[in-house]
Design an enzyme around this catalytic site. Sequence first.
Site, PDB file in Angstrom:
ATOM      1  N   LYS A  16     -16.649  58.381 -24.001  1.00 44.09           N
ATOM      2  CA  LYS A  16     -15.470  57.847 -23.299  1.00 44.09           C
ATOM      3  C   LYS A  16     -14.379  58.914 -23.218  1.00 44.09           C
ATOM      4  O   LYS A  16     -13.761  59.111 -22.171  1.00 44.09           O
ATOM      5  CB  LYS A  16     -14.984  56.569 -24.000  1.00 44.09           C
TER       6      LYS A  16
ATOM      7  N   GLN B 193     -13.498  49.849 -30.379  1.00 45.45           N
ATOM      8  CA  GLN B 193     -14.965  49.905 -30.309  1.00 45.45           C
ATOM      9  C   GLN B 193     -15.579  48.860 -31.242  1.00 45.45           C
ATOM     10  O   GLN B 193     -15.238  48.805 -32.425  1.00 45.45           O
ATOM     11  CB  GLN B 193     -15.438  51.321 -30.698  1.00 45.45           C
TER      12      GLN B 193
ATOM     13  N   ASP C 190     -11.288  46.901 -21.583  1.00 48.36           N
ATOM     14  CA  ASP C 190     -12.643  46.428 -21.901  1.00 48.36           C
ATOM     15  C   ASP C 190     -12.835  45.004 -21.381  1.00 48.36           C
ATOM     16  O   ASP C 190     -13.955  44.505 -21.313  1.00 48.36           O
ATOM     17  CB  ASP C 190     -12.855  46.435 -23.426  1.00 48.36           C
TER      18      ASP C 190
END
Length: 295
Positions: A53, A97, A120
């Site tokens: 990322k 994450q 996200d």
Amino acid sequence: MPARIISGKEIGAEIRAELQPEVDKLNADGRTPGLAVVLVGDDPASQVYVRMKGKACAEMGMHSETVLLPETTSEDELLATVDRLNEDTTIHGMIVQLPVPDHIDSNKVLQRIDPRKDVDGFHPVNIGKVVVGDDSGFPPATPFGVQQMLIRSGVEISGAHAVVVGRSNIVGKPVASLLMQKAKGANATVTVCHSRTKDIGEITRLADILIVAIGQPEFVKGDMVRPGAVVIDVGTNRVEDPTRERGYRLVGDVDFNAAKEVASAISPVPGGVGPMTVTMLIYNTVQAAKRWAAN
Ligand code: NDP
């Protein structure tokens, strides 16, 4: 005839190329899009995803911040990090994450992220917007990527029977919601299967579009795929492989070699949904930066 390959690597590169001028313009206006990625603990797979990322941001000329916290980080400490990033004006998108260590309530953490920075798409506000068809939020990156793979490879979604195997909050449920919307790139008839589904093969064989996200290596065999179906394999599983230097290889939830002889099109693992997830995260971050700039 073996199936056509739906390459997430290629489609992702195409989307990033389209986004580049928007990033360049934001940069020129002094509003460089910024993504923060928070990782708690040292799970090797998560470390790889976090690095990917950061690298994708750097390649686009975007700002990124990686916050690495030890496994022993308390829930309060993680929430304080989220609060700090919510206030940071150089950061437009933030992800924590997953998975986080067991002593931390992931729902509490995800709900603490400002929905306007939740690139996200896991915050209930953004999930809700997907369900009601409100495009002012952020669709979750992986399901959004799956939908883009279908659209951009010319698969007719409208009227198709899409069977989704897996009902997680981050993949199965939102991909089903996206594809059932009364909207462009959707209008599918959707069936969702899970671990309590009886005779799963009977249902997967009805699919025009089969999307599998269960985390079970090569679970879907060739005889579970309808001839001519389009198969999108979300699964990313490490299986031991002593012939590889690193000792493992990545496989999907679909037996690729068998399914490709039956399907009309199929996404590989790796090189399928994985790169699309990163791309849609970048896409959402650019949208977030544009929205902040417009305020
Ligand atoms: P979860 O473990 O959160 O959910 C798995 C789902 O699959 C559950 O709904 C479970 O059912 C169902 N399931 C498990 N085993 C079976 C089975 N034998 N038959 C039918 N259904 C089953 O997984 P995720 O959704 O987070 O991830 C799924 C896969 O996708 C993993 O391999 C993960 O690594 C990968 N992934 C890949 C991403 C990418 O970018 N490429 C991003 C996110 C995930 P039940 O609800 O009944 O327990």
